[in-house]
Design a protein around this motif. Structure first.
Motif, PDB file in Angstrom:
ATOM      1  N   VAL A  31      -1.588   4.225  -3.761  1.00  0.00           N
ATOM      2  CA  VAL A  31      -1.673   2.922  -2.839  1.00  0.00           C
ATOM      3  C   VAL A  31      -1.552   3.065  -1.512  1.00  0.00           C
ATOM      4  CG1 VAL A  31      -0.276   0.679  -2.407  1.00  0.00           C
ATOM      5  CG2 VAL A  31      -0.050   1.752  -4.752  1.00  0.00           C
ATOM      6  N   ALA A  33      -1.754   2.754   2.941  1.00  0.00           N
ATOM      7  CA  ALA A  33      -0.837   1.897   3.635  1.00  0.00           C
ATOM      8  C   ALA A  33      -1.363   0.982   4.574  1.00  0.00           C
ATOM      9  CB  ALA A  33      -0.184   3.065   4.350  1.00  0.00           C
ATOM     10  N   ASP A  35      -3.728  -1.895   6.103  1.00  0.00           N
ATOM     11  CA  ASP A  35      -3.812  -3.091   5.525  1.00  0.00           C
ATOM     12  C   ASP A  35      -5.176  -3.440   4.992  1.00  0.00           C
ATOM     13  OD1 ASP A  35      -1.307  -3.866   6.266  1.00  0.00           O
ATOM     14  OD2 ASP A  35      -1.705  -4.870   8.277  1.00  0.00           O
ATOM     15  N   PHE A  38      -5.613  -1.570   1.781  1.00  0.00           N
ATOM     16  CA  PHE A  38      -4.656  -2.058   0.769  1.00  0.00           C
ATOM     17  C   PHE A  38      -5.378  -3.255   0.387  1.00  0.00           C
ATOM     18  CE2 PHE A  38      -1.268  -4.849  -0.836  1.00  0.00           C
ATOM     19  CZ  PHE A  38      -0.617  -3.966  -1.396  1.00  0.00           C
ATOM     20  N   VAL A  42      -6.296  -4.045  -3.648  1.00  0.00           N
ATOM     21  CA  VAL A  42      -5.658  -5.047  -4.568  1.00  0.00           C
ATOM     22  C   VAL A  42      -7.111  -6.138  -5.124  1.00  0.00           C
ATOM     23  CG1 VAL A  42      -3.620  -5.219  -3.426  1.00  0.00           C
ATOM     24  CG2 VAL A  42      -5.414  -6.537  -2.418  1.00  0.00           C
ATOM     25  N   TYR A  72      -3.036 -12.922   0.361  1.00  0.00           N
ATOM     26  CA  TYR A  72      -2.932 -11.867   1.319  1.00  0.00           C
ATOM     27  C   TYR A  72      -4.204 -11.598   2.264  1.00  0.00           C
ATOM     28  CZ  TYR A  72      -2.836  -6.871   2.807  1.00  0.00           C
ATOM     29  OH  TYR A  72      -2.673  -5.686   3.842  1.00  0.00           O
ATOM     30  N   LYS A 203       2.404  -8.406   0.597  1.00  0.00           N
ATOM     31  CA  LYS A 203       2.023  -7.105   0.579  1.00  0.00           C
ATOM     32  C   LYS A 203       3.093  -6.189  -0.005  1.00  0.00           C
ATOM     33  CE  LYS A 203       0.416  -3.026   3.115  1.00  0.00           C
ATOM     34  NZ  LYS A 203       0.050  -2.265   4.199  1.00  0.00           N
ATOM     35  N   THR A 204       4.497  -6.482  -0.053  1.00  0.00           N
ATOM     36  CA  THR A 204       5.683  -6.069  -0.889  1.00  0.00           C
ATOM     37  C   THR A 204       5.498  -6.530  -2.038  1.00  0.00           C
ATOM     38  OG1 THR A 204       7.047  -6.206   1.189  1.00  0.00           O
ATOM     39  CG2 THR A 204       8.143  -6.245  -1.170  1.00  0.00           C
ATOM     40  N   LYS A 207       2.328  -4.717  -3.714  1.00  0.00           N
ATOM     41  CA  LYS A 207       2.635  -3.225  -3.638  1.00  0.00           C
ATOM     42  C   LYS A 207       3.336  -2.638  -5.019  1.00  0.00           C
ATOM     43  CE  LYS A 207       4.158   0.688  -1.109  1.00  0.00           C
ATOM     44  NZ  LYS A 207       4.538   1.422   0.060  1.00  0.00           N
ATOM     45  N   LYS A 208       4.385  -3.728  -5.311  1.00  0.00           N
ATOM     46  CA  LYS A 208       5.166  -3.618  -6.532  1.00  0.00           C
ATOM     47  C   LYS A 208       4.370  -3.546  -7.816  1.00  0.00           C
ATOM     48  CE  LYS A 208       8.511  -6.409  -7.589  1.00  0.00           C
ATOM     49  NZ  LYS A 208       9.716  -7.262  -7.413  1.00  0.00           N
ATOM     50  N   LEU A 210       1.015  -2.939  -7.972  1.00  0.00           N
ATOM     51  CA  LEU A 210       0.023  -1.897  -8.131  1.00  0.00           C
ATOM     52  C   LEU A 210       0.661  -0.720  -8.750  1.00  0.00           C
ATOM     53  CD1 LEU A 210      -1.807  -2.146  -4.820  1.00  0.00           C
ATOM     54  CD2 LEU A 210      -2.754  -2.850  -6.871  1.00  0.00           C
ATOM     55  N   ASN A 211       1.961  -0.496  -8.182  1.00  0.00           N
ATOM     56  CA  ASN A 211       2.589   0.776  -8.727  1.00  0.00           C
ATOM     57  C   ASN A 211       3.029   0.702 -10.100  1.00  0.00           C
ATOM     58  OD1 ASN A 211       2.874   2.192  -6.146  1.00  0.00           O
ATOM     59  ND2 ASN A 211       4.689   1.183  -5.487  1.00  0.00           N
TER      60      ASN A 211
END
Length: 239
Positions: A31, A33, A35, A38, A42, A72, A203-204, A207-208, A210-211
């Motif tokens: 993922v 960092a 923007d 990212f 996504v 986003y 983004k938070t 990101k969760k 995506l992980n």
């Protein structure tokens, strides 16, 4: 017979451990960092997830993820567009500040001519001037400078300098333009701050997700997950 033995006892030294000075190579995560990177990831993952209904999460789904991705990207675009005007405002303010600073010497001259050098400094505060590095000048802080310009105008009027070359007309125009720029700068900073907060919150969440998707793909493709991740848009060499 006496024998003189000169024995030198060497101090014990602790064994040294070889130090490996070669830095370890840094690993790029799945993922990104940054923007913009990212946002690209996504978007790719969202499109892939929409057409791969086998991948499911109990707490998130593809349609919801797609909406968050679009929000986003829109928020990031607005933040970048709004922030792009700030350097122009900053530059204009710096030009005006230099113009003010270059003119202060003339105002000081008016004060010295009227009240003599011996007492001139006692009048500087009434014109908004403050002591900085042994020199009286306008404050560096922009809000404080704006307030000082109000004092400057009052000092000019109270001491009979309105009709001078750098009198009421000059400082009125300066204060009007400077305050407009200051208002624009404050408004822009506020808008950027709000968009940064919105962007970070989205983004938070993204990101969760995506992980979680990375872990699902690794679990379903233990031998070929690297290729699968690339197919979903996790292409490390691009970020």
């Amino acid at each position: 017979m006496l024998i003189n033995l000169n024995l030198t006892i060497m101090p014990e030294t602790e064994p040294t451990t070889p130090v490996n000075d070669v830095p370890k190579p840094s690993k790029t995560g799945n993922v990104p960092a940054k923007d913009l990177d990212f946002g690209n990831v996504v978007s790719s993952v969202s499109a892939k997830w929409t057409s791969n209904t086998w991948l499911t999460l109990k707490w998130a789904n593809a349609p919801e993820f797609a909406v968050k991705v679009e929000n986003y990207k829109n928020t990031l675009d607005v933040r970048l567009q709004t922030g792009s005007t700030r350097p122009q405002i900053t530059k204009a303010m710096k030009v005006m500040e230099k113009k003010m600073d270059d003119t202060i010497s003339y105002v000081k001259g008016y004060i010295v001519d009227k009240y003599k050098k011996e007492v001139a400094k006692s009048y500087y505060a009434a014109f908004g001037l403050v002591l900085h590095n042994k020199t009286y000048k306008l404050p560096k802080d922009q809000n404080a400078r704006s307030n000082a310009l109000t004092l400057m105008l009052k000092g000019i009027a109270d001491n009979g300098f309105n009709d001078k070359e750098f009198g009421a007309e000059f400082w009125t125009a300066i204060k009007t333009e400077y305050d407009l720029l200051l208002q624009s700068a404050t408004a822009t900073d506020g808008q950027v701050s709000i968009k940064v907060g919105d962007k970070n919150e989205l983004k938070t969440y993204l990101k969760k997700v995506l992980n979680a998707i990375v872990l699902v793909i690794k679990g379903n493709y233990p031998d070929t997950y690297k290729a699968e991740l690339r197919d979903w848009g996790f292409q490390k060499e691009k970020y």
